[in-house]
Design a protein around this motif. Structure first.
Motif, PDB file in Angstrom:
ATOM      1  N   PRO A 236      17.444  -4.417  59.151  1.00 40.63           N
ATOM      2  CA  PRO A 236      17.023  -3.852  57.952  1.00 40.63           C
ATOM      3  C   PRO A 236      17.850  -3.254  57.094  1.00 40.63           C
ATOM      4  O   PRO A 236      17.545  -2.587  56.214  1.00 40.63           O
ATOM      5  CB  PRO A 236      15.991  -2.683  58.455  1.00 40.63           C
ATOM      6  CG  PRO A 236      16.707  -2.049  59.764  1.00 40.63           C
ATOM      7  CD  PRO A 236      17.555  -3.274  60.407  1.00 40.63           C
ATOM      8  N   TYR A 237      19.384  -3.501  57.230  1.00 42.51           N
ATOM      9  CA  TYR A 237      20.440  -3.007  56.435  1.00 42.51           C
ATOM     10  C   TYR A 237      20.575  -3.809  55.324  1.00 42.51           C
ATOM     11  O   TYR A 237      20.599  -3.395  54.146  1.00 42.51           O
ATOM     12  CB  TYR A 237      21.474  -2.654  57.221  1.00 42.51           C
ATOM     13  CG  TYR A 237      21.495  -2.120  58.502  1.00 42.51           C
ATOM     14  CD1 TYR A 237      21.075  -0.597  58.283  1.00 42.51           C
ATOM     15  CD2 TYR A 237      21.036  -2.729  59.768  1.00 42.51           C
ATOM     16  CE1 TYR A 237      21.020   0.305  59.487  1.00 42.51           C
ATOM     17  CE2 TYR A 237      20.996  -2.016  60.738  1.00 42.51           C
ATOM     18  CZ  TYR A 237      20.790  -0.449  60.910  1.00 42.51           C
ATOM     19  OH  TYR A 237      20.629   0.207  61.830  1.00 42.51           O
ATOM     20  N   GLY A 238      20.719  -5.042  55.263  1.00 41.07           N
ATOM     21  CA  GLY A 238      20.678  -6.174  54.117  1.00 41.07           C
ATOM     22  C   GLY A 238      21.989  -5.912  53.507  1.00 41.07           C
ATOM     23  O   GLY A 238      23.092  -5.340  54.219  1.00 41.07           O
ATOM     24  N   ASN A 239      22.481  -6.220  52.390  1.00 39.81           N
ATOM     25  CA  ASN A 239      23.566  -6.118  51.691  1.00 39.81           C
ATOM     26  C   ASN A 239      23.570  -4.735  50.963  1.00 39.81           C
ATOM     27  O   ASN A 239      22.668  -4.187  50.277  1.00 39.81           O
ATOM     28  CB  ASN A 239      23.776  -7.196  50.868  1.00 39.81           C
ATOM     29  CG  ASN A 239      23.719  -8.510  51.459  1.00 39.81           C
ATOM     30  OD1 ASN A 239      24.129  -8.601  52.692  1.00 39.81           O
ATOM     31  ND2 ASN A 239      23.345  -9.729  50.638  1.00 39.81           N
ATOM     32  N   THR A 240      24.803  -4.148  51.165  1.00 35.13           N
ATOM     33  CA  THR A 240      24.813  -2.647  50.763  1.00 35.13           C
ATOM     34  C   THR A 240      26.379  -2.656  50.089  1.00 35.13           C
ATOM     35  O   THR A 240      27.184  -3.027  50.847  1.00 35.13           O
ATOM     36  CB  THR A 240      24.782  -1.766  51.497  1.00 35.13           C
ATOM     37  OG1 THR A 240      23.349  -1.838  52.278  1.00 35.13           O
ATOM     38  CG2 THR A 240      24.905  -0.103  50.945  1.00 35.13           C
ATOM     39  N   SER A 241      26.604  -2.047  48.841  1.00 33.37           N
ATOM     40  CA  SER A 241      27.853  -1.950  48.451  1.00 33.37           C
ATOM     41  C   SER A 241      28.043  -0.496  47.752  1.00 33.37           C
ATOM     42  O   SER A 241      26.939  -0.125  47.357  1.00 33.37           O
ATOM     43  CB  SER A 241      28.360  -3.009  47.301  1.00 33.37           C
ATOM     44  OG  SER A 241      27.399  -2.916  46.235  1.00 33.37           O
ATOM     45  N   PHE A 242      29.270  -0.105  47.831  1.00 36.03           N
ATOM     46  CA  PHE A 242      29.634   1.334  47.693  1.00 36.03           C
ATOM     47  C   PHE A 242      30.777   1.187  46.446  1.00 36.03           C
ATOM     48  O   PHE A 242      31.856   0.696  46.764  1.00 36.03           O
ATOM     49  CB  PHE A 242      29.873   2.334  48.564  1.00 36.03           C
ATOM     50  CG  PHE A 242      28.944   2.341  49.604  1.00 36.03           C
ATOM     51  CD1 PHE A 242      27.568   2.823  49.462  1.00 36.03           C
ATOM     52  CD2 PHE A 242      29.054   2.014  50.868  1.00 36.03           C
ATOM     53  CE1 PHE A 242      26.843   2.827  50.429  1.00 36.03           C
ATOM     54  CE2 PHE A 242      28.329   1.941  51.771  1.00 36.03           C
ATOM     55  CZ  PHE A 242      26.883   2.503  51.736  1.00 36.03           C
ATOM     56  N   TRP A 243      30.625   2.020  45.406  1.00 35.20           N
ATOM     57  CA  TRP A 243      31.963   2.336  44.722  1.00 35.20           C
ATOM     58  C   TRP A 243      32.580   3.880  44.729  1.00 35.20           C
ATOM     59  O   TRP A 243      31.502   4.504  44.668  1.00 35.20           O
ATOM     60  CB  TRP A 243      31.572   2.067  43.281  1.00 35.20           C
ATOM     61  CG  TRP A 243      31.722   0.514  42.662  1.00 35.20           C
ATOM     62  CD1 TRP A 243      30.961  -0.378  42.738  1.00 35.20           C
ATOM     63  CD2 TRP A 243      33.108  -0.220  42.583  1.00 35.20           C
ATOM     64  NE1 TRP A 243      31.296  -1.651  42.235  1.00 35.20           N
ATOM     65  CE2 TRP A 243      32.814  -1.381  42.200  1.00 35.20           C
ATOM     66  CE3 TRP A 243      34.558   0.274  42.611  1.00 35.20           C
ATOM     67  CZ2 TRP A 243      33.754  -2.297  41.766  1.00 35.20           C
ATOM     68  CZ3 TRP A 243      35.288  -0.640  42.234  1.00 35.20           C
ATOM     69  CH2 TRP A 243      34.966  -2.033  42.003  1.00 35.20           C
ATOM     70  N   LEU A 244      33.679   3.998  44.792  1.00 31.60           N
ATOM     71  CA  LEU A 244      34.070   5.335  44.603  1.00 31.60           C
ATOM     72  C   LEU A 244      35.221   5.340  43.554  1.00 31.60           C
ATOM     73  O   LEU A 244      36.199   4.358  43.824  1.00 31.60           O
ATOM     74  CB  LEU A 244      34.822   5.891  46.089  1.00 31.60           C
ATOM     75  CG  LEU A 244      35.189   7.290  45.987  1.00 31.60           C
ATOM     76  CD1 LEU A 244      34.301   8.388  45.781  1.00 31.60           C
ATOM     77  CD2 LEU A 244      36.023   7.294  47.366  1.00 31.60           C
ATOM     78  N   ILE A 245      35.011   5.983  42.490  1.00 31.16           N
ATOM     79  CA  ILE A 245      36.111   6.068  41.546  1.00 31.16           C
ATOM     80  C   ILE A 245      36.268   7.279  41.025  1.00 31.16           C
ATOM     81  O   ILE A 245      35.346   8.165  40.941  1.00 31.16           O
ATOM     82  CB  ILE A 245      35.469   5.293  40.124  1.00 31.16           C
ATOM     83  CG1 ILE A 245      35.246   3.835  40.466  1.00 31.16           C
ATOM     84  CG2 ILE A 245      36.407   5.321  39.305  1.00 31.16           C
ATOM     85  CD1 ILE A 245      34.351   3.194  39.301  1.00 31.16           C
TER      86      ILE A 245
END
Length: 727
Positions: A645-654
């Motif tokens: 159930p996770y699928g595609n996930t992306s994170f930005w840290l700026i």
């Protein structure tokens, strides 16, 4: 038959190697490596004015020059010339360093802000070891624009720049040189009355020539701060008694805050309090605090957390810093029985006392007692924290440490919450030339209802030469071991961590050194069944301009011992027992530090949980408008491709940051952090005016917001005044 940690092959090997090192320590010579390097310090011939000018008062002082090159190679004299003179009077230790240029070009500095990054600044720094014990001391210096550097030294060559105290300095620039001149009050440093020989070394970093040098020679694999390689500061007459040494550091604070999420009204804050520092002897200090406030502390740098365990953030609060290594460095990075950030962040500190320092050349002591109030918001009762630590120097540079920690809930009788206690001992081994170091550690905890499997046994051994680095560490942490005021993110495991590095040094060309490094971390449960491991094979290339390229291959295996969401965003966790195995390729390049524009670029691609894939990109950009503005941007991007159930996930840290330094006493810092994993924007704006040495005026603004749709969660504005008064 159950196999316990006692019979683990790694522990048996480590114990044998450690005792071999102990035998070496018993027989090793205690003579200093650089005992022949002596600087004779004499009383000042006249008044010294701190103005960056080599006047007549300095001409009768001896000079130290003919520095040795440390980097790029440690086989010759330095090509840039440095000359140092020292003297003293009844109140201060004085130093002046003339740093000559080689060729044209501007000096390289980040800004005028104190406690700068060593590798990114032309600088002069010196290291004082008042007991000549080669284990701890003090460091002072400045960059070529006049930004100050000061810190306490521990573990034979590490510098804690969080420490701050009263001293003055001036840097003056000339066409062919720059001069650093400073006065260090005897009340600022801790030393033993009657000791006439101190350890000393001087360090110069010159980015135009990419050269680091020192007065007493230091092998290139060690920092110039390495106290094993100090020369001797020989006093013409014994250092004067510092006399009455009492400092009062009051503060007054006013602030306003509002929580928009909870829709509470505006909250006003008015507080007064302060610290006192009392020199019981010239080397033993008593710190007192009443109603302390820590609002001037820098905001923590956020990170994307894809780890199964708690992250570590270092202590920055001034009350805990002097001789802080006695408390904070007992154990290992992931086995800290005492971690001061557990105290006072969720409940107010009412008062505290700390007695720290050196009794003589061989004995150091630390005693701390802190009382906190109750906090309804954090559901925390009033608590008392007591810590006793002793350190005894043995052999050339080794020591034996002992620590007792007691945490008592003074305002609660809730079962299981009454107390937690830790008792520990460690043996830190260091050869006279620093090539061999090691540790043996044992800790036991005492908590209501927990018996058995409640202790720690760990150790390591390291050999560090120019060409080879060999390291072996082994840890056991019982499942019932509890550090109520410590940082121990994981329990119930055995761990074996080897490291092997081989360096090569070409005689010519653009490459200064290159080498292959193999590291591993293997974790087992208490029955010594494997639970996870990570192994890394890396090839490291260091260029003569100090830029570095690293290419790594990483192998991971993880068997979950607790449920875990691989995105750390609150989704359905993977069940206990889930096994995962993947490989990753990682490449990193760090640019040369002497450029106005600097950068770090890193990319990694590989597997992840549930046969998924993870792509990570990390970037750091920096530009300096010397010496007044330093701009930096830290960023990272993580792209996770996982089955449902996770699928595609992306994170930005700026995290862009701007430091504006109008002078070396007036700083403006703006820090904005966007964290896509927790969906938060944090803003911190801070003004600091150091109107007198160690006395400050702060204005700090901070807020937290939801990125989309942009909504403010909370805001606060704090104004604070501190004053350091010597009696």
């Amino acid at each position: 038959m159950n196999l316990t940690f006692t019979f683990s092959p790694g522990k048996i090997l480590l114990t044998l190697l450690s005792f071999c090192l102990l035998a070496y320590g018993v027989s090793a010579q205690t003579q200093k490596k650089n005992a022949a390097f002596q600087y004779h310090i004499r009383r000042a011939a006249g008044p010294i004015v701190i103005d960056g000018i080599m006047d007549d008062a300095w001409l009768k002082a001896d000079s130290a020059s003919n520095f040795y090159m440390v980097i790029p190679m440690d086989t010759s004299k330095a090509s840039v010339h440095t000359e140092v003179r020292m003297t003293f009077d009844n109140n201060n230790l004085y130093i002046i360093a003339t740093c000559y240029n080689k060729g044209e070009g501007q000096y390289m500095v980040e800004s005028l802000k104190r406690d700068f990054n060593f590798v990114k600044n032309d600088n002069f720094i010196f290291f004082l070891d008042p007991f000549d014990a080669r284990t701890d001391g003090f460091s002072f210096g400045a960059n070529a624009a006049g930004a100050q550097w000061d810190g306490t030294m521990y573990e034979g060559g590490k510098v804690d720049l969080s420490w701050d105290n009263k001293w003055t300095s001036v840097v003056k620039n000339y066409p062919d040189r720059w001069i650093f001149e400073a006065a260090i009050p005897f009340k600022t440093i801790r030393y033993k009355k009657g000791v006439g020989v101190w350890g000393i070394n001087f360090s110069r970093n010159d980015l135009k020539t990419t050269e680091k040098s020192s007065w007493a020679p230091v092998p290139r694999q060690f920092p110039t701060a390495s106290l094993a390689y100090t020369g001797s500061l020989v006093w013409d007459e014994l250092p004067p008694d510092a006399g009455t040494n009492i400092s009062l550091i009051p503060y007054a604070l006013s602030g306003i805050s509002k929580d928009y999420q909870d829709k509470t009204g505006t909250a006003w804050k008015k507080e007064i309090g302060g610290d006192a520092k009392i020199g019981l002897t010239s080397s033993l200090n008593l710190d007192l605090t009443v109603n302390p406030d820590f609002s001037q502390v820098d905001v923590d740098q956020q990170v994307v957390n894809l780890n199964r365990y708690e992250l570590f953030f270092p202590e920055k609060r001034q009350f805990f810093l002097e001789n802080g290594d006695l408390f904070a460095n007992f154990g290992y990075a992931d086995i800290r029985p005492f971690f001061s950030r557990r105290i006072g962040l969720n409940a107010p500190i009412q008062f505290g006392t700390r007695l720290t320092g050196k009794i003589d050349k061989d004995w150091r002591v630390g005693l701390m007692d802190i009382q906190t109030g109750a906090s309804e918001a954090a559901a925390s009762p009033a608590e008392n924290f007591g810590v006793l630590t002793l350190q005894r120097r043995v052999f050339a540079r080794s020591n034996i440490g002992f620590m007792i920690i007691n945490k008592d809930a003074t305002g609660s009788t809730t079962p299981g919450n009454q107390y937690n206690r830790n008792v520990g001992m460690e043996f830190n081994l260091a050869s006279s030339n620093n090539l061999l170091t090691g540790k043996l550690l044992g800790i036991k905890s005492f908590s209501p209802g927990l018996k058995g499997h409640d202790f720690v046994a760990a150790g390591h051994l390291q050999y560090l030469s120019k060409y080879w680095t060999a390291y072996l560490q082994e840890e056991y942490v019982g499942k019932n071991y509890t550090a109520g005021v410590g940082y121990v993110p994981r329990t119930g495991y055995n761990k074996i961590s080897p490291l092997l590095l081989r360096n090569f040094f070409p005689k010519s060309g653009d490459i200064l050194s290159h080498g292959v490094q193999l590291t591993s971390n293997y974790f087992f449960d208490e029955r010594f069944k494997r639970t996870d491991n990570e192994s890394t094979l890396a090839y490291i290339i260091t260029m003569r301009n100090r830029s570095v390229f690293t290419l790594s291959g990483i192998n991971d295996y993880i068997k979950l011992l607790v449920p875990f969401d691989p995105t750390n965003t609150g989704k359905t966790p993977l069940p206990i027992g889930t096994e995962n195995h993947w490989n990753t390729v990682d490449a990193q390049f760090v640019s040369k530090p002497q450029a106005l524009f600097t950068y770090l670029a890193e990319a990694a691609y590989g597997g992840y949980y549930q046969n998924g894939h993870k792509t990570s990109i990390i970037g750091q950009l920096g530009y300096r408008f010397q010496p007044y503005v330093n701009i930096a941007i830290n960023s990272s991007y993580n792209d996770l491709k996982l089955p449902q159930p996770y699928g595609n996930t992306s994170f930005w840290l700026i995290g862009p940051r701007t430091d504006v330094t109008v002078s070396n006493t007036l700083y403006f810092t703006t820090y904005i952090q966007y964290n896509g994993q927790v969906k938060n924007i944090n803003t911190n704006i801070r003004m600091q005016w150091r109107y007198k040495p160690a006395s400050d005026f702060f204005i700090v603004y901070g807020d937290n917001s939801i990125p989309s749709p942009y909504t403010v969660k909370n805001r606060q504005l704090v104004i604070k005044w501190t004053y350091w008064c010597n009696i």
